[in-house]
Design a protein around this motif. Structure first.
Motif, PDB file in Angstrom:
ATOM      1  N   MET A  84      32.337  50.527  -0.380  1.00 55.34           N
ATOM      2  CA  MET A  84      33.700  50.048  -0.135  1.00 55.34           C
ATOM      3  C   MET A  84      34.634  50.217  -1.232  1.00 55.34           C
ATOM      4  O   MET A  84      35.855  50.110  -1.141  1.00 55.34           O
ATOM      5  CB  MET A  84      33.752  48.651   0.768  1.00 55.34           C
ATOM      6  CG  MET A  84      32.895  48.407   1.896  1.00 55.34           C
ATOM      7  SD  MET A  84      33.652  49.316   3.224  1.00 55.34           S
ATOM      8  CE  MET A  84      35.310  48.544   3.517  1.00 55.34           C
ATOM      9  N   GLY A  85      34.155  50.151  -2.514  1.00 55.43           N
ATOM     10  CA  GLY A  85      34.960  50.010  -3.829  1.00 55.43           C
ATOM     11  C   GLY A  85      35.176  51.679  -4.049  1.00 55.43           C
ATOM     12  O   GLY A  85      36.448  51.842  -4.241  1.00 55.43           O
ATOM     13  N   CYS A  86      34.221  52.503  -4.282  1.00 56.53           N
ATOM     14  CA  CYS A  86      34.649  53.757  -4.616  1.00 56.53           C
ATOM     15  C   CYS A  86      34.217  54.731  -3.742  1.00 56.53           C
ATOM     16  O   CYS A  86      34.759  55.952  -4.134  1.00 56.53           O
ATOM     17  CB  CYS A  86      33.648  54.137  -5.858  1.00 56.53           C
ATOM     18  SG  CYS A  86      31.659  53.815  -5.551  1.00 56.53           S
ATOM     19  N   GLY A  87      33.698  54.416  -2.770  1.00 57.12           N
ATOM     20  CA  GLY A  87      33.397  55.533  -1.536  1.00 57.12           C
ATOM     21  C   GLY A  87      32.409  56.337  -1.627  1.00 57.12           C
ATOM     22  O   GLY A  87      32.101  57.189  -0.799  1.00 57.12           O
ATOM     23  N   GLU A  88      31.674  56.205  -2.719  1.00 51.70           N
ATOM     24  CA  GLU A  88      30.272  56.975  -2.953  1.00 51.70           C
ATOM     25  C   GLU A  88      29.174  56.481  -2.200  1.00 51.70           C
ATOM     26  O   GLU A  88      29.189  55.194  -1.506  1.00 51.70           O
ATOM     27  CB  GLU A  88      29.823  56.728  -4.512  1.00 51.70           C
ATOM     28  CG  GLU A  88      30.692  57.412  -5.539  1.00 51.70           C
ATOM     29  CD  GLU A  88      30.925  59.131  -5.216  1.00 51.70           C
ATOM     30  OE1 GLU A  88      29.819  59.635  -5.131  1.00 51.70           O
ATOM     31  OE2 GLU A  88      31.798  59.578  -5.500  1.00 51.70           O
ATOM     32  N   GLU A  89      28.020  57.242  -1.841  1.00 55.37           N
ATOM     33  CA  GLU A  89      27.014  56.642  -0.903  1.00 55.37           C
ATOM     34  C   GLU A  89      26.369  55.479  -1.968  1.00 55.37           C
ATOM     35  O   GLU A  89      25.937  55.612  -2.998  1.00 55.37           O
ATOM     36  CB  GLU A  89      26.169  57.916  -0.877  1.00 55.37           C
ATOM     37  CG  GLU A  89      25.297  57.748   0.527  1.00 55.37           C
ATOM     38  CD  GLU A  89      24.772  59.071   0.773  1.00 55.37           C
ATOM     39  OE1 GLU A  89      23.733  59.006   1.336  1.00 55.37           O
ATOM     40  OE2 GLU A  89      25.098  60.152   0.529  1.00 55.37           O
ATOM     41  N   CYS A 130      27.945  49.979  -3.725  1.00 60.00           N
ATOM     42  CA  CYS A 130      27.024  50.339  -4.626  1.00 60.00           C
ATOM     43  C   CYS A 130      26.686  49.242  -5.748  1.00 60.00           C
ATOM     44  O   CYS A 130      27.698  48.542  -6.016  1.00 60.00           O
ATOM     45  CB  CYS A 130      27.574  51.700  -5.190  1.00 60.00           C
ATOM     46  SG  CYS A 130      28.914  51.733  -6.451  1.00 60.00           S
ATOM     47  N   ILE A 131      25.794  49.739  -6.500  1.00 61.47           N
ATOM     48  CA  ILE A 131      25.285  48.805  -7.505  1.00 61.47           C
ATOM     49  C   ILE A 131      26.587  48.783  -8.790  1.00 61.47           C
ATOM     50  O   ILE A 131      26.932  47.758  -9.185  1.00 61.47           O
ATOM     51  CB  ILE A 131      24.110  48.939  -8.148  1.00 61.47           C
ATOM     52  CG1 ILE A 131      23.571  47.811  -9.043  1.00 61.47           C
ATOM     53  CG2 ILE A 131      23.892  50.392  -9.013  1.00 61.47           C
ATOM     54  CD1 ILE A 131      23.164  46.616  -8.300  1.00 61.47           C
ATOM     55  N   LYS A 132      27.092  49.923  -8.858  1.00 58.43           N
ATOM     56  CA  LYS A 132      28.033  50.052  -9.980  1.00 58.43           C
ATOM     57  C   LYS A 132      29.380  49.258  -9.603  1.00 58.43           C
ATOM     58  O   LYS A 132      29.755  48.376 -10.432  1.00 58.43           O
ATOM     59  CB  LYS A 132      28.483  51.549  -9.891  1.00 58.43           C
ATOM     60  CG  LYS A 132      29.655  51.978 -11.157  1.00 58.43           C
ATOM     61  CD  LYS A 132      29.925  53.375 -11.524  1.00 58.43           C
ATOM     62  CE  LYS A 132      31.314  53.325 -11.674  1.00 58.43           C
ATOM     63  NZ  LYS A 132      31.617  54.852 -11.752  1.00 58.43           N
ATOM     64  N   CYS A 133      29.783  49.265  -8.262  1.00 60.23           N
ATOM     65  CA  CYS A 133      30.984  48.568  -8.156  1.00 60.23           C
ATOM     66  C   CYS A 133      30.682  46.938  -8.200  1.00 60.23           C
ATOM     67  O   CYS A 133      31.459  46.131  -8.341  1.00 60.23           O
ATOM     68  CB  CYS A 133      31.694  48.835  -6.856  1.00 60.23           C
ATOM     69  SG  CYS A 133      32.327  50.679  -6.885  1.00 60.23           S
ATOM     70  N   ALA A 134      29.557  46.733  -7.658  1.00 53.42           N
ATOM     71  CA  ALA A 134      29.049  45.346  -7.419  1.00 53.42           C
ATOM     72  C   ALA A 134      28.975  44.506  -8.909  1.00 53.42           C
ATOM     73  O   ALA A 134      29.246  43.219  -8.936  1.00 53.42           O
ATOM     74  CB  ALA A 134      27.641  45.029  -6.889  1.00 53.42           C
TER      75      ALA A 134
END
Length: 109
Positions: free
Chosen positions: A83-88, A103-107
């Motif tokens: 929901m943050g970056c749109g990546e899978e 994703c882990i990066k946005c979390a």
């Protein structure tokens, strides 16, 4: 995991939460003061058990909200995407929690 599998698993968890909530409703009720038959320590224990049941109810309610949002994402075809970056979102992360929205990066941000 496919969207249909995710939907089925999310719905099953939603039903399980509802059953758990109904089964534990009595534990959250007001603790009645019965000084003639229950001592102070017993009452304190009952209050502590009530507080723990109420905290568990809040956690279940929060999970139910996350599941509802995840089901909406499944219906919109957006489940599995951050929901943050749109990546899978990584498969392992989704296996851990199907309702995870990022994703882990946005979390980590």
């Amino acid at each position: 995991m496919t969207e249909d599998e995710a939907r089925a698993a999310l719905l099953a968890r939603q039903e399980a939460l509802a059953r758990e909530d109904a089964a534990n409703a009595d534990a959250r009720d007001t603790v009645e003061l019965q000084q003639d038959s229950v001592g102070r320590l017993s009452r304190m224990d009952a209050l502590q058990q009530q507080a723990m049941a109420q905290a568990t109810e809040r956690r279940r309610a929060a999970e139910a909200v996350r599941i509802k949002a995840a089901l909406a994402r499944v219906d919109e075809g957006e489940w599995g995407f951050c929901m943050g970056c749109g990546e899978e979102i990584a498969e392992a992360r989704l296996r851990h929690d199907l309702s995870i929205p990022t994703c882990i990066k946005c979390a980590a941000q």
